[in-house]
Design an enzyme around this catalytic site. Structure first.
Site, PDB file in Angstrom:
ATOM      1  N   TYR A  51       0.861  -1.197   0.000  1.00 40.36           N
ATOM      2  CA  TYR A  51       0.000   0.000   0.000  1.00 40.36           C
ATOM      3  C   TYR A  51       0.889   1.236   0.000  1.00 40.36           C
ATOM      4  CZ  TYR A  51      -4.967  -1.005   0.330  1.00 40.36           C
ATOM      5  OH  TYR A  51      -6.249  -1.339   0.041  1.00 40.36           O
ATOM      6  N   GLU A  53      -0.452   4.936  -0.374  1.00 41.12           N
ATOM      7  CA  GLU A  53      -1.190   6.186  -0.565  1.00 41.12           C
ATOM      8  C   GLU A  53      -0.251   7.386  -0.493  1.00 41.12           C
ATOM      9  OE1 GLU A  53      -2.389   3.706   1.209  1.00 41.12           O
ATOM     10  OE2 GLU A  53      -4.590   3.684   1.213  1.00 41.12           O
ATOM     11  N   ASP A 197      -8.277  13.126 -24.495  1.00 40.80           N
ATOM     12  CA  ASP A 197      -8.242  11.723 -24.071  1.00 40.80           C
ATOM     13  C   ASP A 197      -7.617  10.945 -25.233  1.00 40.80           C
ATOM     14  OD1 ASP A 197      -8.755   9.071 -23.554  1.00 40.80           O
ATOM     15  OD2 ASP A 197     -10.788   9.408 -22.807  1.00 40.80           O
ATOM     16  N   THR A 223      -5.326   5.674 -21.222  1.00 40.64           N
ATOM     17  CA  THR A 223      -5.112   4.362 -20.642  1.00 40.64           C
ATOM     18  C   THR A 223      -3.729   3.903 -21.102  1.00 40.64           C
ATOM     19  OG1 THR A 223      -6.251   3.415 -22.541  1.00 40.64           O
ATOM     20  CG2 THR A 223      -7.519   3.612 -20.513  1.00 40.64           C
ATOM     21  N   LYS A 226      -3.994   0.053 -24.371  1.00 42.50           N
ATOM     22  CA  LYS A 226      -4.530  -0.074 -25.734  1.00 42.50           C
ATOM     23  C   LYS A 226      -3.344  -0.097 -26.697  1.00 42.50           C
ATOM     24  CE  LYS A 226      -9.081   1.898 -24.654  1.00 42.50           C
ATOM     25  NZ  LYS A 226      -9.033   2.587 -23.378  1.00 42.50           N
ATOM     26  N   ARG A 232      -3.176  -2.894 -17.743  1.00 48.54           N
ATOM     27  CA  ARG A 232      -4.400  -2.103 -17.604  1.00 48.54           C
ATOM     28  C   ARG A 232      -4.171  -1.039 -16.553  1.00 48.54           C
ATOM     29  NH1 ARG A 232      -8.416  -4.962 -20.420  1.00 48.54           N
ATOM     30  NH2 ARG A 232      -9.809  -3.209 -20.085  1.00 48.54           N
TER      31      ARG A 232
HETATM   32  N1  DSN Z   1     -13.722   0.210 -23.799  1.00 48.67           N
HETATM   33  C1  DSN Z   1     -12.816   1.016 -24.566  1.00 48.67           C
HETATM   34  C2  DSN Z   1     -12.962   0.787 -26.040  1.00 48.67           C
HETATM   35  O1  DSN Z   1     -13.226  -0.327 -26.429  1.00 48.67           O
HETATM   36  O2  DSN Z   1     -12.755   1.701 -26.807  1.00 48.67           O
HETATM   37  C3  DSN Z   1     -12.888   2.450 -24.238  1.00 48.67           C
HETATM   38  O3  DSN Z   1     -12.496   2.647 -22.931  1.00 48.67           O
END
Ligand code: DSN
Length: 421
Positions: A51, A53, A197, A223, A226, A232
């Site tokens: 942990y 924080e 984003d 994120t 991707k 993740r």
């Molecule tokens: N779930 C994602 C997507 O498939 O684009 C977006 O966060």
């Protein structure tokens, strides 16, 4: 996985089945990828036990000698890779990252303006079903009805009309490059913050094949799993003057302890993304997407905006007399995994819309190139033409399994013994 096998054979068996599914199928969900074994190992390391924080040098628990170094490395690598003044690597994922930005700068009821969900925006860009639409006065801009493109004149008009506190650029299903300078100029006309984003295209930015929003935006969220091909998680990149507001919003604003195993794996991913090999990977993602787009259009498929500049394409299946959901289900049976997706101004319902979204990051990670994209295009054409022929779908799945066996996916190399047909 031997310990899992002994302790929990049910979960072990399910993990093994998922490994096989990921290995045997052509995964084309535009937001998914395969991480390297190094990232899998780091995610599964003992850092999950801690942990922490707070932030490096200012934590609420002792024992941070190692964790502080891990987080500082991740932050420094992100700053170097994206040229950002400040980075927070703690958000659990993209949605909390976006909500943290709103907490940092907005009061309930303030106005935000983002891309409409059915036009390719994200839930957290102001969709009514999301906290972003319920707690704020969420306004949306849409795509041009004729071209399917963003129309910056109409975005400007809408911005001048609703005067948002935050103007949001970024998407989950838009196949073209965004004009960040134009978004900046529009935001400046009303004194709005510009938030980008870049979750979908962060890997393309890192690889130098997509313009970077960082010089233009006040805040960039992304994120890490991707096209960036990490674990993740998520990051918020911002100008130095917003560092304190962003950090306070993430912790203690909406989160408790960061997931330190994820932070370490993000650091590994950022190291990978800084390599020459990753630049080539990013170039190939786009070459593959363009090849597939051209080939599908030559077969009479309708692509929103008539093609792609990035890693994804949105196919309007109306002229093929099949709904997006039926097509996605048939493709999955045949070994190609996609998601059904609304198209702009869709007349069908979101749970069974008119389109499918196709992405190339994951299949590029396993080494597919232009030649394989032409095969993928043929498979898609045949499946869409005969979606109820289960025998044919099964035969196609076997052909695809054999094709995939020649392209071992990262992290799953142990499953592939190359076979020829
Ligand atoms: N779930 C994602 C997507 O498939 O684009 C977006 O966060």
């Amino acid at each position: 996985m031997e310990n899992v096998k002994d302790l929990d054979p049910e979960i072990y068996a399910l993990v093994k089945q998922e490994e096989k599914r990921q290995s045997d199928k052509i995964r084309m969900i535009a937001s998914e990828n395969y991480v390297s074994l190094a990232i899998l190992q780091t995610t599964g390391s003992v850092l999950t036990n801690k942990y922490s924080e707070g932030y490096a040098g200012k934590r609420y628990y002792e024992g941070q000698q190692i964790i502080d170094q891990v987080e500082q490395l991740a932050v420094q690598r992100a700053k170097d890779l994206f040229g950002a003044e400040h980075v927070n690597v703690q958000p659990y994922s993209g949605s909390p990252a976006n909500i943290a930005v709103y907490l940092a700068f907005l009061n309930p009821g303030d106005t935000i303006l983002g891309m409409a969900l059915p036009h390719g925006g994200h839930l957290t860009h102001g969709a009514q079903v999301s906290i972003s639409g319920r707690y704020f006065n969420a306004q949306a801009y849409e795509l041009d009805a004729v071209t399917g493109l963003l129309n910056y004149d109409t975005i400007r008009e809408k911005t001048l009309a609703v005067r948002p506190k935050i103007l949001i650029a970024g998407h989950s299903a838009y196949p073209r490059i965004l004009d960040f300078a134009r978004f900046r100029a529009i935001a400046d006309e009303v004194g709005a913050l510009l938030m980008v984003d870049m979750a979908h295209f962060a890997g393309l930015v890192a690889g130098g094949v997509h313009p970077s929003p960082v010089p233009y935006a006040d805040v960039v969220t992304t994120t890490t799993h991707k096209s960036l091909r990490g674990p993740r998680g998520a990051m918020i990149l911002c100008k130095a003057k917003y560092a304190q507001a962003i950090d306070k919003a993430v912790f203690p604003g909406i989160q408790g302890g960061p997931h330190d195993n994820t932070t370490a794996a993000i650091a590994v991913a950022l190291k990978e993304a800084s390599s020459a090999a990753f630049k080539e990977y990013a170039r190939q993602i786009i070459r593959n997407a363009k090849t597939l787009a051209q080939s599908l259009m030559a077969k009479g498929f309708t692509l929103i905006t008539n093609g792609t500049d990035n890693h994804l394409m949105l196919v309007n299946l109306t002229n093929k007399n099949i709904s997006g959901k039926r097509a996605a289900k048939a493709l999955d049976k045949a070994g190609i995994v996609v998601n059904y997706n609304a198209i702009p101004f869709d007349t069908r319902k979101p749970f069974d819309p008119s389109g499918i979204r196709l992405g190339t990051p994951a299949l590029t990670s396993r080494g597919f190139k232009e030649k394989e994209m032409l095969l993928v295009s043929d498979f898609i054409e045949k499946v869409i033409a005969d979606p109820d022929n289960d025998l044919f779908l099964q035969q196609t799945a076997e052909e695809i399994r054999i094709l995939c066996s020649n392209f071992p996916a990262p992290g799953l190399e142990h499953l592939c013994k190359p076979e020829s047909k």
